[in-house]
Design a protein around this motif. Sequence first.
Motif, PDB file in Angstrom:
ATOM      1  N   GLN A   1       5.993   1.096  -2.423  1.00  0.00           N
ATOM      2  CA  GLN A   1       5.889   1.053  -3.966  1.00  0.00           C
ATOM      3  C   GLN A   1       5.175   2.514  -3.883  1.00  0.00           C
ATOM      4  O   GLN A   1       4.340   2.950  -3.018  1.00  0.00           O
ATOM      5  N   ARG A   2       5.862   3.340  -4.805  1.00  0.00           N
ATOM      6  CA  ARG A   2       5.139   4.279  -5.663  1.00  0.00           C
ATOM      7  C   ARG A   2       4.545   5.619  -4.016  1.00  0.00           C
ATOM      8  O   ARG A   2       3.416   5.923  -3.876  1.00  0.00           O
ATOM      9  N   THR A   3       5.171   5.972  -3.356  1.00  0.00           N
ATOM     10  CA  THR A   3       5.051   6.581  -1.858  1.00  0.00           C
ATOM     11  C   THR A   3       4.611   7.729  -2.363  1.00  0.00           C
ATOM     12  O   THR A   3       5.023   7.800  -3.170  1.00  0.00           O
TER      13      THR A   3
ATOM     14  N   ASP B   1       9.735   3.830  -4.559  1.00  0.00           N
ATOM     15  CA  ASP B   1      10.178   3.086  -3.868  1.00  0.00           C
ATOM     16  C   ASP B   1      11.168   2.767  -2.547  1.00  0.00           C
ATOM     17  O   ASP B   1      12.045   3.435  -3.125  1.00  0.00           O
TER      18      ASP B   1
ATOM     19  N   SER C   1      -2.884   0.076   1.855  1.00  0.00           N
ATOM     20  CA  SER C   1      -3.079  -0.141  -0.089  1.00  0.00           C
ATOM     21  C   SER C   1      -2.421  -1.213  -0.110  1.00  0.00           C
ATOM     22  O   SER C   1      -1.335  -1.512   0.371  1.00  0.00           O
ATOM     23  N   ASP C   2      -2.598  -1.463  -1.306  1.00  0.00           N
ATOM     24  CA  ASP C   2      -1.744  -2.647  -2.084  1.00  0.00           C
ATOM     25  C   ASP C   2      -0.567  -2.226  -2.630  1.00  0.00           C
ATOM     26  O   ASP C   2       0.497  -2.939  -2.604  1.00  0.00           O
ATOM     27  N   ARG C   3       0.186  -0.842  -1.749  1.00  0.00           N
ATOM     28  CA  ARG C   3       1.315  -0.021  -2.157  1.00  0.00           C
ATOM     29  C   ARG C   3       2.062  -0.828  -0.622  1.00  0.00           C
ATOM     30  O   ARG C   3       3.883  -0.751  -1.543  1.00  0.00           O
TER      31      ARG C   3
ATOM     32  N   ASP D   1       2.743   9.009   3.494  1.00  0.00           N
ATOM     33  CA  ASP D   1       3.151   8.211   4.183  1.00  0.00           C
ATOM     34  C   ASP D   1       4.051   8.350   5.088  1.00  0.00           C
ATOM     35  O   ASP D   1       5.375   7.262   5.693  1.00  0.00           O
TER      36      ASP D   1
END
Lengths: 110, 115
Positions: free
Chosen positions: B80-82, B18, B62-64, B86
Motif C-alpha cells: 500500500q502507498r508505494t 497500491d 513495514s505495515d504497508r 519499494d
Amino acid sequence: SQQGEEDPQALSIQEGENATMNCSYKTSINNLQWYRQNSGRGLVHLILIRSNEREKHSGRLRVTLDTSKKSSSLLITASRAADTASYFCATDLLGGKLTFGKGITLSVRP
Amino acid sequence: GAGVSQSPSNKVTEKGKDVELRCDPISGHTALYWYRQSLGQGLEFLIYFQGNSAPDKSGLPSDRFSAERTGGSVSTLTIQRTQQEDSAVYLCASNLQRGANNEQFFGPGTRLTVL
C-alpha cells in the motif's frame, strides 16, 4: 546483517578453468544451499548440503561444508560460458525461510 | 510440470499507489515464500506461509506490506502507498514442507518500479 556472505564478490575466469566460491555464515544451520540466478530474475537450486554432511557432488559441482568454521565452498569444474551467472549461498535455520548472501558474479570468458 | 508462476512480470506504478503481486506455487506445495531483491543485492525474506499455520511475517519491512494465501494455493502480496524504495524484484518460492531439507522452487519474479 546477512547470515551468509559470499567471497569473492566477483570472479572472472577462462572457459575450462575451475571456479571456487566461498560462503561464510554466522549461526548454526540445518542445511546450506547454493542457487544460481541468471539476468536478475528467478533462482535455480543447484545443490543442498545438510549440516551433518561435509562434501557433496552433483555433476560438475562440488560443495563442502565446515560447520566448525561456519563456511562452505562451491567448486565448478571445467567451467563453460553458460555458467556465467550470479551465485548465492542460502542457509536454512530450520525455520523454513532461507537467508541469502549478496551473491557472487561469475563471468566465464569463452 | 508447471513451475512457480508470478504476475505481472513487470509493474510500473506511481508513488502512493497500491499494488498487488500474485504468485501461483507448484501444485501440492504446502509452503510458500516471498522474497525481495533490490538491485545488486541478495534476497531479503518477507513472509512465509506453511499449510494452515499462521504465516511468519517477520520479514515484512513495514505495515504497508501484507500478504495472503487463499485456499492454501495462490498468494497475493500487497504493497500500500508505494514508495520509491519499494522498487525491487519480488520473488516467490514454494516447496513441499517445512524442515524437510527441501530446495525452494522460485518463480521468475515481478519487477516493481515506483516512480
